[in-house]
Design an enzyme around this catalytic site. Structure first.
Site, short mmCIF file in Angstrom:
data_model
loop_
_atom_site.label_atom_id
_atom_site.label_comp_id
_atom_site.label_asym_id
_atom_site.label_seq_id
_atom_site.Cartn_x
_atom_site.Cartn_y
_atom_site.Cartn_z
CG HIS A 137 -35.74 -21.07 1.52
ND1 HIS A 137 -35.29 -19.79 1.30
CD2 HIS A 137 -34.74 -21.72 2.16
CE1 HIS A 137 -34.06 -19.68 1.80
NE2 HIS A 137 -33.70 -20.84 2.33
CD GLU A 138 -35.02 -25.28 3.64
OE1 GLU A 138 -33.99 -25.75 3.13
OE2 GLU A 138 -35.00 -24.30 4.42
CG HIS A 166 -31.28 -24.60 0.17
ND1 HIS A 166 -30.13 -23.90 -0.08
CD2 HIS A 166 -31.95 -23.88 1.12
CE1 HIS A 166 -30.09 -22.80 0.69
NE2 HIS A 166 -31.19 -22.77 1.42
CD GLU A 174 -30.35 -18.49 1.96
OE1 GLU A 174 -29.99 -19.66 2.21
OE2 GLU A 174 -31.36 -17.96 2.44
#
EC number: 3.4.17.19
Lengths: 501, 501
Positions: free
Chosen positions: B267-268, B271, B297
């Site tokens: 997830h990160e 980003h 997101e």
């Protein structure tokens, strides 16, 4: 503020303090960015980081030179302030004056010139080609002379530059101390060179980074580093950074030389300890900030030399080295290894406790004469080599290991170097005063009891922040003006004993 | 700038850009301070760090609301600019307006109130005592309503607040999407609850942090994280931070649940990948900055869900898990474990890919009605529990695990939550468009070939920075307006298959 201060003065002082605190916070933020850059940042981050740092520096400069601040200062200086407030105003006034007197264009030109000087110096050093660097050095000298003239056209420009780093000691005092150092250390080192004494070298082979790190962490534990307000990391050039709430230490590891990491760590611990001893309730104001470079260096050198290179410390710590590195030697052997003098070494950053000062003094004398105009840049290599021969009895084979060895002149930081030696000299004076005041400091060190020394340093040095000027601080702490006596006594006794002089 | 722009316009634009870039750099410096605080700083550093962060925030606010900037904007808006310059001016104008319209006193009151709200909320949660928190929540709602009224007194205050986080999507669009999500996900989750399908759980026991770290580093290698411009560390709440020169990832490790660290890391990574894809030559300007929260997101969720939770990924990565953790299971088993749905779970932050949205929607509906005044604070616990029962079929036993579970309302960030769901929905739309454009994306993922997907995302999303508004960006990238179709198709197909619906 005095009890009778008018309410409007109190309000101005509050606004002034707000401004000052914000300025400090911007500067401290830049400190974090610098720490991150040296310790954590991937290299590719440099272009953005340079811009971020420059932005904070611009913001800080604008706040420091702002009309608001000028008005606060003027108003407060005309009123009846208490001694602490006076000290705050004095410190801010000094910085404000320096910043406002130098035109922004010149600051920018110096910054650009010194940035560009870096690759030129690197290349010149690589090619052992001083002439390729000479025009750049000339330019830097010229710009810094111009800078000094803006601050005070009527004074010796080197004196003005020196005061950027050490405003309250006086260049004449510094010169007197450095001359005495030179005059007494040269013959002492000569005697050491001629001595037949063989100092022990208990370290053999290499020691991996993890093991060395355990050793230096143990040293920090032993000396009383406050881990709740700090951390240890590695950096190519060890430094310490922070505030009274968070003062960090960095170190580096050389596989064959664990004493290098230990010494660096204890040195930076000394700096961090000063920072951690500043009063928390004065954070952001000059009363919560450390005095200048010499005093800061006195704290690092006190712990590095007077504690870490002392015989009592090795009585305590010899078994720790054995535990971590498996080197089973007597305290006296480690003590000797930590105090070996290398007069034939040409490189400052690898110098020992004594020859170090002659590297500094040599550079100080050259940069002072460059800035005053008594020396031409073209003459630097010759003078450098002559002085090396005169002070240390060695002549560099090349300019690369001679006058090109250090990066510092590319930064234009003339006046910075002497503070290294002055700090060491002050360390001896402060340590002697602490020995006088404490019952049995050597015994405490041997027993691993450092609370008394920490308390003494906090009470006499750290807790004052910038309340006193440097000379007042030294007199308050030691009862005397700044003097080389204690350092020279210490050096003569310690090395006389080690080298059977 | 258009080719015919007058020289004075060019000069103003340069000055404007200087100002904007400096502002961004101050903000990015604050980002480093925040990273350091969460990842490196000793806890005792908090008091100084809070002051440093506040100082940078004040400086940034002053620059954003400055008369200089207002003058630049006015002058530039009256001239003939090219499309890129127009975009830069549009973005800065928007920020400038928001900042100037809200009085400094109110900003400060919000900041103080929300700071103080934190311990109150903590205590209330600990004691399961909503009434103790209610007055604070009321105050925060009231202040944020006031804040919105300053920005635009004529519009729905929640809409105004929403635009702090998502200025260019429109609350009506957001509401339409979220309603559709609710209406279609509730029955889907219902079906899943009733399904007899047994999903595999190949993980047993605990896995130490070092081993899990090796696994997630391998995942970052596999997905193509640019280590030269980043780093991985641990943080209590994983986040990513940085610029196109240095975008860092953090993660956390739960001993019994290596998929948690893996999912958080990916997830990160998503980003960070967005940040790293921003154009370097536009650093510091809106053209070098990411679009708003939903788009950000979408990048994290695309990698987390559409790659990391896909069957092709597990065809690729199953053997890696075996290598690091010694878990020898079939790709399908890992795939199932990564996609398990827990409708009975009451806690948002532990929610799965589907129920997650209902946690968000529930909170969105409540906060929207609180801000509009249609709901009283006192009614929140009842409404919360009713909605939990309606949407997820579970009723919290206590307010501590009900409406007090999350910290977010104490921050007053009303309007922030929906962007989580909107980003996930957008991820599906973008992934579908990439699938269309690329030959065999599933095959690429299975083969560990991510260059094509990276290039597609960079070209269609990252490289534009804030050049396009969000709806234009989506249309440019996918050929369609923002729609929930792709997400719902994806969810129905994937979970229909997994749960034999």
């Amino acid at each position: 503020m005095s009890d009778t201060a008018a309410p409007e003065t109190a309000e101005t002082y509050e606004q002034f303090l707000d401004h000052v605190t914000r300025m400090t916070n911007v500067q401290n933020a830049a400190g974090i960015l610098n720490w991150d850059q040296q310790v954590m940042m991937p290299d590719a981050g440099t272009p953005a980081r340079s811009q971020q740092t420059a932005a904070l520096s611009t913001v800080h400069h604008e706040m420091l030179t702002s009309d608001d601040l000028a008005d606060y200062l003027e108003e407060l200086e005309a009123t009846d302030l208490g001694p602490e407030q006076q000290a705050v105003v004095r410190e801010v006034r000094r910085e404000h004056e320096r910043a406002t007197r130098v035109p922004g264009d010149l600051v920018e030109e110096i910054s650009e010139t010194t940035s560009n000087a870096l690759p030129t110096w690197k290349q010149a050093k690589e090619n052992d080609d001083f002439e390729a660097f000479a025009p750049t050095l000339e330019k830097v000298v010229e710009l810094k002379r111009e800078y000094a003239a803006h601050i005070d056209p009527d004074r010796d420009p080197y004196e003005v530059l020196f005061e950027d780093y050490e405003p309250y000691l006086g260049l004449d005092t510094a010169e007197r101390v450095l001359e005495r150092l030179r005059d007494e250390l040269v013959p002492l080192i000569d005697e050491i060179s001629d001595s037949d004494a063989e100092l022990a070298s208990p370290f053999e082979g290499t020691y991996d980074e993890g093991t060395q790190e355990e050793l230096v962490r143990d040293a920090l534990d032993t000396l009383g580093y406050d881990w709740d307000r700090g951390r240890l990391d590695t950096a190519p050039h060890p430094f310490s950074m922070g505030t009274q709430f968070d003062a960090r230490v960095t170190t580096r590891f050389k596989p064959g030389d664990p004493l290098d990491a230990l010494g660096s760590t204890i040195h930076e611990f000394g700096h961090a300890t000063y920072t951690l001893g500043l009063p928390q309730d004065q954070y952001g104001t000059p009363l919560g900030q450390s005095r200048d470079l010499s005093v800061h260096e006195s704290q690092s050198r006190l712990w590095e030399n007077h504690v870490g290179r002392s015989r009592p410390f090795w009585d305590l710590f010899a078994s720790h080295v054995d535990d971590h590195l498996g080197v089973d030697a007597a305290p006296q052997e480690f003590y000797e290894a930590a105090n070996r003098i290398y007069p034939d070494n040409r490189i400052r950053v690898e110098a020992d406790e004594l020859t170090y000062h002659l590297h500094i003094i040599l550079r100080f004398e050259i940069e002072r004469d460059l800035v005053s105009g008594d020396l031409d840049v073209a003459e630097v290599p010759q003078v450098w080599n002559d002085k090396m021969e005169e002070y240390l009895g060695v002549r560099p084979d090349t300019d690369a290991e001679g006058c090109l060895q250090d990066i510092h002149w590319t930064h234009g930081n003339f006046g910075y170097f002497p503070t290294y030696s002055l700090g060491s000299v002050l360390a001896a004076q402060l340590f002697a005063a602490a020995e006088d005041d404490l019952d049995d400091l050597a015994g405490d060190v041997r027993a691993g009891e450092f609370d008394g020394l920490h308390a003494w340093l906090t009470e006499n040095v750290h807790s004052h922040g910038c309340r006193y000027t440097t000379d007042d601080l030294i007199r308050e702490a030691t009862g005397e003006s700044f003097t080389a006596d204690y350092f020279l006594d210490y050096a003569t006794e310690k090395f006389g004993d080690l080298y059977d002089l």
